[in-house]
Design an enzyme around this catalytic site. Sequence first.
Site, PDB file in Angstrom:
ATOM      1  N   LEU A   6       0.849  -1.194   0.000  1.00 56.64           N
ATOM      2  CA  LEU A   6       0.000   0.000   0.000  1.00 56.64           C
ATOM      3  C   LEU A   6       0.886   1.247   0.000  1.00 56.64           C
ATOM      4  O   LEU A   6       1.714   1.424   0.890  1.00 56.64           O
ATOM      5  CB  LEU A   6      -0.915   0.015   1.228  1.00 56.64           C
ATOM      6  CG  LEU A   6      -1.841  -1.200   1.401  1.00 56.64           C
ATOM      7  CD1 LEU A   6      -2.794  -0.967   2.570  1.00 56.64           C
ATOM      8  CD2 LEU A   6      -2.614  -1.510   0.132  1.00 56.64           C
ATOM      9  N   ALA A   7       0.695   2.065  -1.024  1.00 53.93           N
ATOM     10  CA  ALA A   7       1.559   3.249  -1.154  1.00 53.93           C
ATOM     11  C   ALA A   7       0.814   4.415  -1.777  1.00 53.93           C
ATOM     12  O   ALA A   7       1.394   5.242  -2.477  1.00 53.93           O
ATOM     13  CB  ALA A   7       2.788   2.899  -1.993  1.00 53.93           C
ATOM     14  N   ARG A  13       3.336  15.401   5.231  1.00 52.38           N
ATOM     15  CA  ARG A  13       4.232  15.889   6.295  1.00 52.38           C
ATOM     16  C   ARG A  13       5.710  15.800   5.930  1.00 52.38           C
ATOM     17  O   ARG A  13       6.573  16.213   6.693  1.00 52.38           O
ATOM     18  CB  ARG A  13       3.963  15.109   7.588  1.00 52.38           C
ATOM     19  CG  ARG A  13       2.768  15.673   8.350  1.00 52.38           C
ATOM     20  CD  ARG A  13       2.550  14.904   9.626  1.00 52.38           C
ATOM     21  NE  ARG A  13       1.967  13.597   9.373  1.00 52.38           N
ATOM     22  CZ  ARG A  13       2.076  12.560  10.199  1.00 52.38           C
ATOM     23  NH1 ARG A  13       2.781  12.676  11.310  1.00 52.38           N
ATOM     24  NH2 ARG A  13       1.502  11.412   9.915  1.00 52.38           N
ATOM     25  N   ASN A 164      -1.743  -2.471  16.033  1.00 56.96           N
ATOM     26  CA  ASN A 164      -1.696  -3.041  14.689  1.00 56.96           C
ATOM     27  C   ASN A 164      -0.607  -2.323  13.902  1.00 56.96           C
ATOM     28  O   ASN A 164      -0.650  -1.105  13.745  1.00 56.96           O
ATOM     29  CB  ASN A 164      -3.066  -2.818  14.025  1.00 56.96           C
ATOM     30  CG  ASN A 164      -3.042  -3.149  12.546  1.00 56.96           C
ATOM     31  OD1 ASN A 164      -2.323  -4.055  12.120  1.00 56.96           O
ATOM     32  ND2 ASN A 164      -3.834  -2.419  11.770  1.00 56.96           N
ATOM     33  N   SER A 400      58.840  18.911 -11.423  1.00 52.55           N
ATOM     34  CA  SER A 400      57.765  19.679 -10.794  1.00 52.55           C
ATOM     35  C   SER A 400      57.296  20.824 -11.685  1.00 52.55           C
ATOM     36  O   SER A 400      58.043  21.321 -12.531  1.00 52.55           O
ATOM     37  CB  SER A 400      58.266  20.262  -9.476  1.00 52.55           C
ATOM     38  OG  SER A 400      58.609  19.200  -8.621  1.00 52.55           O
TER      39      SER A 400
END
Length: 452
Positions: A6-7, A13, A164, A400
Amino acid sequence: MNIVILAAGQGKRMHSNLPKVLHPLAGKALVSHVIDTARSLAPQRVCIVYGHGGEAVRAAITAPDLVWVLQEPQLGTGHALMQALPQLAAAGTTLVLYGDVPLTRVETLQRLLHAARDSLAVLTVELDDPTGYGRIVRNAAGDVARIVEQKDASPDERTIREINTGIMALPTARLAEWLGCLSNDNAQREYYLTDIVGMAVAAGLPVRTAQPESAAEVLGVNSKVQLAELERVAQRRIADQLLTQGVRLADPARIDVRGELVCGRDVFIDINCVFEGRVVLDEAVEVGPSCVLKNAHIGSGARLAAFSHIEDAIVGPDGVIGPFARLRPGTELGPGVHVGNFVELKNSRFAAQSKANHLAYVGDAVVGSRVNIGAGTITCNYDGANKFQTVIEDDAFIGSDTQLVAPVTVGRGATLGAGTTLTRDAPPDTLTISRARQTSISGWKRPQKIRK
Ligand code: UD1
Ligand code: CA
């Protein structure tokens, strides 16, 4: 067995444009954690119920084996399952998971499925503060009688601490009948999936419960605060797995793995390292503090000193990297290569034992074995429009502060004098130098400040 995730909930929020279930936890979308857990139970079908704005979820989660079910409008968890019903294989069990509850263990769900083998089972947990959750109401014999939602519960029922979690295993053959009997005559005017529990009891079926090992397994994400809390739980689990495998962590509370971290024996990881994508650390690798590694393979015995940043790169065995080294995509280092502080490498191969120990940029280069690249060396690989390759053959010595203007090749055993700007190939075993001759002017006077 079917699994329905379930999505469809909105996730207001989170205060984000990203749908809630796509927010990352340990580098992976919340719903992808649930999908992966679902898959490891080898179900016949995995259905995802998505809702308004959920197209982004569908687009982000591309897997051919998922069945997508739109719930519009969203009239409750029972209504959500109703939408999935036509997609379910009729026999066996339907396991209901939530797309925003990412950390449920497979073993916990196996226990729940076992409890549901001949009826219905609910995953429950006892909370010190059960506020907001549906409560498990038991009869005098201690058997589950029904579930009552917080908003519908009497003051007495609200004192029940067993809640639940929302995760349930249901007999699929009974679902059509039960879901058809749901009503929304309740405080929230929703079709509650939880009302099925009372129906099963009325039909004489035993309703069993199972419990997770820890409450974190059933925590959902509704806000960034909860997301951050679960991130720490997820990271601690990963750290514990690494420790159990034999990895030494300076502090299991200060490591972040946002993907897959594969470690050989006797690996040591110091504090505050971040691992993203797939990272492989071979045997006896040492990672210093505050390193960031993304999609990298580090060969056995290599040492990464503090603050090294490595992405899409390979470090050979016994490499010595950092501190403050940056290996960008396409870097491939052979055995025993040294890359020191403030050295940036990109799309470059270094063969065995070569060194760039200080302050250099090497991009689009092929470097042979035992090459020494001096401090301040830069490959000028980009002319503003195109990129070109630099080749440095075995045993070359780059003095260098040298610029290698690509495309250019430094021959085997060649030496470049310090300060050289190399615009043509340097022959092998020869000193090449491009530098104005040094002169000293005697009798020269420093300018004086002019007085007014
Ligand atoms: C639900 C349970 C409650 C349980 C709690 C655990 C019901 C009636 N209540 O409450 O007993 O303690 O979960 O967190 O089932 N969703 C949909 N479509 C909808 C409504 C919800 O897909 O129409 C999805 C949400 O995206 C979420 C899950 O179902 O993943 C739970 O929804 P939520 O609104 O959080 O449920 P609660 O009312 O809090
Ligand atoms: Ca909820």
